[in-house]
Design a protein around this motif. Structure first.
Motif, PDB file in Angstrom:
ATOM      1  N   TRP A  89     -91.954  31.355 -45.969  1.00 23.23           N
ATOM      2  CA  TRP A  89     -92.201  32.744 -46.377  1.00 23.23           C
ATOM      3  C   TRP A  89     -92.322  33.667 -45.176  1.00 23.23           C
ATOM      4  CZ3 TRP A  89     -91.093  33.573 -51.167  1.00 23.23           C
ATOM      5  CH2 TRP A  89     -91.268  32.546 -52.104  1.00 23.23           C
ATOM      6  N   ASN A  90     -92.630  33.137 -44.004  1.00 29.10           N
ATOM      7  CA  ASN A  90     -92.705  33.987 -42.819  1.00 29.10           C
ATOM      8  C   ASN A  90     -91.328  34.481 -42.383  1.00 29.10           C
ATOM      9  OD1 ASN A  90     -95.479  33.569 -42.730  1.00 29.10           O
ATOM     10  ND2 ASN A  90     -95.283  31.746 -41.431  1.00 29.10           N
ATOM     11  N   TYR A  91     -90.308  33.650 -42.599  1.00 29.62           N
ATOM     12  CA  TYR A  91     -88.945  34.019 -42.202  1.00 29.62           C
ATOM     13  C   TYR A  91     -88.164  34.682 -43.329  1.00 29.62           C
ATOM     14  CZ  TYR A  91     -89.895  30.853 -38.320  1.00 29.62           C
ATOM     15  OH  TYR A  91     -90.449  30.238 -37.226  1.00 29.62           O
ATOM     16  N   LEU A  92     -88.759  34.801 -44.508  1.00 28.25           N
ATOM     17  CA  LEU A  92     -88.037  35.355 -45.652  1.00 28.25           C
ATOM     18  C   LEU A  92     -87.602  36.809 -45.437  1.00 28.25           C
ATOM     19  CD1 LEU A  92     -86.974  34.889 -48.493  1.00 28.25           C
ATOM     20  CD2 LEU A  92     -89.202  35.571 -49.391  1.00 28.25           C
ATOM     21  N   PRO A  93     -88.421  37.735 -44.890  1.00 27.22           N
ATOM     22  CA  PRO A  93     -87.943  39.121 -44.697  1.00 27.22           C
ATOM     23  C   PRO A  93     -86.732  39.216 -43.781  1.00 27.22           C
ATOM     24  CG  PRO A  93     -90.332  39.015 -44.560  1.00 27.22           C
ATOM     25  CD  PRO A  93     -89.856  37.603 -44.570  1.00 27.22           C
ATOM     26  N   VAL A  94     -86.785  38.521 -42.637  1.00 31.84           N
ATOM     27  CA  VAL A  94     -85.648  38.561 -41.706  1.00 31.84           C
ATOM     28  C   VAL A  94     -84.419  37.923 -42.337  1.00 31.84           C
ATOM     29  CG1 VAL A  94     -84.840  37.870 -39.423  1.00 31.84           C
ATOM     30  CG2 VAL A  94     -87.230  38.513 -39.753  1.00 31.84           C
ATOM     31  N   ALA A  95     -84.610  36.801 -43.031  1.00 35.77           N
ATOM     32  CA  ALA A  95     -83.478  36.141 -43.684  1.00 35.77           C
ATOM     33  C   ALA A  95     -82.876  37.018 -44.776  1.00 35.77           C
ATOM     34  CB  ALA A  95     -83.927  34.800 -44.262  1.00 35.77           C
ATOM     35  N   SER A  96     -83.695  37.762 -45.483  1.00 33.73           N
ATOM     36  CA  SER A  96     -83.185  38.644 -46.539  1.00 33.73           C
ATOM     37  C   SER A  96     -82.350  39.780 -45.939  1.00 33.73           C
ATOM     38  CB  SER A  96     -84.352  39.218 -47.342  1.00 33.73           C
ATOM     39  OG  SER A  96     -85.104  38.178 -47.947  1.00 33.73           O
ATOM     40  N   ILE A  97     -82.805  40.328 -44.823  1.00 28.57           N
ATOM     41  CA  ILE A  97     -82.045  41.411 -44.177  1.00 28.57           C
ATOM     42  C   ILE A  97     -80.693  40.904 -43.688  1.00 28.57           C
ATOM     43  CG2 ILE A  97     -82.018  43.006 -42.225  1.00 28.57           C
ATOM     44  CD1 ILE A  97     -85.061  43.174 -42.481  1.00 28.57           C
ATOM     45  N   ILE A  98     -80.703  39.751 -43.015  1.00 24.96           N
ATOM     46  CA  ILE A  98     -79.446  39.189 -42.505  1.00 24.96           C
ATOM     47  C   ILE A  98     -78.512  38.835 -43.663  1.00 24.96           C
ATOM     48  CG2 ILE A  98     -78.437  37.271 -41.225  1.00 24.96           C
ATOM     49  CD1 ILE A  98     -80.964  37.196 -39.532  1.00 24.96           C
ATOM     50  N   GLY A  99     -79.061  38.230 -44.715  1.00 22.99           N
ATOM     51  CA  GLY A  99     -78.225  37.904 -45.870  1.00 22.99           C
ATOM     52  C   GLY A  99     -77.658  39.131 -46.544  1.00 22.99           C
ATOM     53  N   GLY A 100     -78.447  40.219 -46.639  1.00 20.48           N
ATOM     54  CA  GLY A 100     -77.935  41.471 -47.215  1.00 20.48           C
ATOM     55  C   GLY A 100     -76.811  42.073 -46.400  1.00 20.48           C
ATOM     56  N   VAL A 101     -76.936  42.008 -45.068  1.00 18.65           N
ATOM     57  CA  VAL A 101     -75.866  42.529 -44.204  1.00 18.65           C
ATOM     58  C   VAL A 101     -74.586  41.726 -44.388  1.00 18.65           C
ATOM     59  CG1 VAL A 101     -75.157  42.839 -41.802  1.00 18.65           C
ATOM     60  CG2 VAL A 101     -77.465  43.482 -42.508  1.00 18.65           C
ATOM     61  N   ILE A 102     -74.710  40.402 -44.473  1.00 20.34           N
ATOM     62  CA  ILE A 102     -73.526  39.559 -44.670  1.00 20.34           C
ATOM     63  C   ILE A 102     -72.866  39.858 -46.011  1.00 20.34           C
ATOM     64  CG2 ILE A 102     -72.753  37.177 -44.962  1.00 20.34           C
ATOM     65  CD1 ILE A 102     -74.920  36.342 -42.998  1.00 20.34           C
ATOM     66  N   VAL A 103     -73.671  40.038 -47.057  1.00 21.23           N
ATOM     67  CA  VAL A 103     -73.119  40.344 -48.380  1.00 21.23           C
ATOM     68  C   VAL A 103     -72.402  41.694 -48.372  1.00 21.23           C
ATOM     69  CG1 VAL A 103     -73.736  40.859 -50.770  1.00 21.23           C
ATOM     70  CG2 VAL A 103     -74.744  38.891 -49.626  1.00 21.23           C
ATOM     71  N   LEU A 104     -72.976  42.690 -47.726  1.00 18.73           N
ATOM     72  CA  LEU A 104     -72.341  44.009 -47.654  1.00 18.73           C
ATOM     73  C   LEU A 104     -71.024  43.949 -46.883  1.00 18.73           C
ATOM     74  CD1 LEU A 104     -75.440  46.332 -47.040  1.00 18.73           C
ATOM     75  CD2 LEU A 104     -74.133  46.042 -49.157  1.00 18.73           C
ATOM     76  N   GLU A 105     -70.997  43.199 -45.791  1.00 17.87           N
ATOM     77  CA  GLU A 105     -69.753  43.081 -45.025  1.00 17.87           C
ATOM     78  C   GLU A 105     -68.662  42.394 -45.834  1.00 17.87           C
ATOM     79  OE1 GLU A 105     -70.873  41.046 -41.516  1.00 17.87           O
ATOM     80  OE2 GLU A 105     -71.663  42.844 -40.498  1.00 17.87           O
ATOM     81  N   MET A 106     -69.009  41.305 -46.510  1.00 22.27           N
ATOM     82  CA  MET A 106     -68.012  40.608 -47.335  1.00 22.27           C
ATOM     83  C   MET A 106     -67.560  41.483 -48.504  1.00 22.27           C
ATOM     84  SD  MET A 106     -69.583  36.747 -47.396  1.00 22.27           S
ATOM     85  CE  MET A 106     -68.198  36.155 -48.347  1.00 22.27           C
ATOM     86  N   ALA A 107     -68.493  42.230 -49.092  1.00 20.18           N
ATOM     87  CA  ALA A 107     -68.124  43.116 -50.192  1.00 20.18           C
ATOM     88  C   ALA A 107     -67.182  44.218 -49.718  1.00 20.18           C
ATOM     89  CB  ALA A 107     -69.379  43.720 -50.819  1.00 20.18           C
ATOM     90  N   ALA A 108     -67.425  44.741 -48.499  1.00 17.78           N
ATOM     91  CA  ALA A 108     -66.540  45.782 -47.962  1.00 17.78           C
ATOM     92  C   ALA A 108     -65.133  45.254 -47.742  1.00 17.78           C
ATOM     93  CB  ALA A 108     -67.130  46.324 -46.660  1.00 17.78           C
ATOM     94  N   VAL A 109     -65.041  44.023 -47.227  1.00 16.54           N
ATOM     95  CA  VAL A 109     -63.711  43.435 -46.996  1.00 16.54           C
ATOM     96  C   VAL A 109     -62.992  43.191 -48.311  1.00 16.54           C
ATOM     97  CG1 VAL A 109     -62.504  41.423 -46.081  1.00 16.54           C
ATOM     98  CG2 VAL A 109     -64.405  42.415 -44.808  1.00 16.54           C
ATOM     99  N   ILE A 110     -63.698  42.637 -49.300  1.00 11.46           N
ATOM    100  CA  ILE A 110     -63.067  42.352 -50.595  1.00 11.46           C
ATOM    101  C   ILE A 110     -62.706  43.639 -51.325  1.00 11.46           C
ATOM    102  CG2 ILE A 110     -63.452  41.286 -52.848  1.00 11.46           C
ATOM    103  CD1 ILE A 110     -65.210  39.232 -51.476  1.00 11.46           C
ATOM    104  N   TRP A 111     -63.575  44.637 -51.245  1.00 12.40           N
ATOM    105  CA  TRP A 111     -63.312  45.896 -51.945  1.00 12.40           C
ATOM    106  C   TRP A 111     -62.084  46.602 -51.388  1.00 12.40           C
ATOM    107  CZ3 TRP A 111     -64.997  47.893 -56.349  1.00 12.40           C
ATOM    108  CH2 TRP A 111     -64.744  49.253 -56.608  1.00 12.40           C
ATOM    109  N   ARG A 112     -61.872  46.533 -50.096  1.00 14.95           N
ATOM    110  CA  ARG A 112     -60.699  47.171 -49.490  1.00 14.95           C
ATOM    111  C   ARG A 112     -59.417  46.411 -49.799  1.00 14.95           C
ATOM    112  NH1 ARG A 112     -61.152  50.922 -45.496  1.00 14.95           N
ATOM    113  NH2 ARG A 112     -59.235  50.126 -44.558  1.00 14.95           N
ATOM    114  N   SER A 113     -59.538  45.138 -50.132  1.00 13.78           N
ATOM    115  CA  SER A 113     -58.343  44.352 -50.415  1.00 13.78           C
ATOM    116  C   SER A 113     -57.883  44.466 -51.862  1.00 13.78           C
ATOM    117  CB  SER A 113     -58.591  42.876 -50.088  1.00 13.78           C
ATOM    118  OG  SER A 113     -59.620  42.351 -50.907  1.00 13.78           O
ATOM    119  N   PHE A 114     -58.753  44.974 -52.757  1.00 17.24           N
ATOM    120  CA  PHE A 114     -58.362  45.078 -54.164  1.00 17.24           C
ATOM    121  C   PHE A 114     -57.216  46.063 -54.405  1.00 17.24           C
ATOM    122  CE2 PHE A 114     -62.614  43.373 -55.802  1.00 17.24           C
ATOM    123  CZ  PHE A 114     -62.050  42.135 -56.020  1.00 17.24           C
ATOM    124  N   PRO A 115     -57.196  47.257 -53.789  1.00 21.33           N
ATOM    125  CA  PRO A 115     -56.082  48.169 -54.075  1.00 21.33           C
ATOM    126  C   PRO A 115     -54.728  47.660 -53.630  1.00 21.33           C
ATOM    127  CG  PRO A 115     -57.943  49.342 -53.144  1.00 21.33           C
ATOM    128  CD  PRO A 115     -58.238  47.896 -52.988  1.00 21.33           C
TER     129      PRO A 115
END
Length: 214
Positions: A89-115
């Motif tokens: 639980w001590n590492y959960l905030p940092v892990a959540s931030i890093i995981g959110g950044v990775i999800v946003l980056e992957m979503a940006a790549v996939i979203w640009r490839s749909f058109p």
């Protein structure tokens, strides 16, 4: 929606669920088994993309070698699970931030490839799963990168061997070179000495001495 799309969504859903169970399972053995399941689903997605070589390599290398070895190591060593989960639980905030950044980056790549899904597929993409085409690319255009990766893996292997061969006080080991160079006279020494004869005394004392003698 065709059958291929249905298979993709099935593989993708199982892959996401297995990946979540890898990080949420309390037992390390169960987490390793879920990771094996995730690798199989990823191999199925590669197969749908007609990358048969990459799919087979993923199953043979990661599932058949790396994960099996990791699973045996986890099963054989004694892991203190309470100590391992103590700082989760001590590492959960940092892990959540890093995981959110990775999800946003992957979503940006996939979203640009749909058109661009309606555009024509490059001709080189038709041979992405062929071993011959992949080998030609690796050993011609990407030969330096391939050699650098080989050197990095070699350094990792040497480092792993060096870490396991460190001297420890609680283990016993012999030097093979010393054992090979040893001579016969170093192992066996013949000592010559005069033989001694035991004489029993006469009389009652002799009988008692005889009884007590070995």
């Amino acid at each position: 929606m065709n059958f291929t799309s249905i298979l993709f969504y099935v593989f993708a859903a199982i892959l996401v669920l297995a990946s979540l169970r890898v990080i949420t399972a309390r037992n390390p053995v169960h987490a390793a088994l879920y990771l094996v399941l995730a690798f199989f689903q990823a191999a199925g997605i590669w197969m749908l993309l007609k990358a048969e070589f990459l799919s087979i390599v993923l199953v043979l290398v990661y599932v058949g070698a790396v994960m099996v070895l990791f699973l045996f190591v986890v099963m054989m060593i004694d892991i203190d699970l309470d100590k391992l989960r103590a700082g989760f639980w001590n590492y959960l905030p940092v892990a959540s931030i890093i995981g959110g950044v990775i999800v946003l980056e992957m979503a940006a790549v996939i979203w640009r490839s749909f058109p661009s899904t309606g555009t024509a597929v490059p001709e080189a993409a038709n041979s992405i799963g062929q071993t011959k085409a992949l080998g030609l690319k690796i050993y011609t255009e990407y030969v330096y990168a391939f050699e650098i990766a080989a050197v990095v893996l070699l350094v990792a292997i040497v480092a792993a061997v060096a870490l396991t061969l460190r001297k420890r006080k609680d283990t016993k080991a012999i030097d093979p070179g010393v054992a090979v160079r040893v001579k016969r006279n170093d192992r066996l020494k013949i000592v010559k000495m005069d033989a001694t004869v035991w004489h029993a005394p006469s009389g009652d004392a002799g009988n008692e001495a005889t009884k007590e003698a070995p």
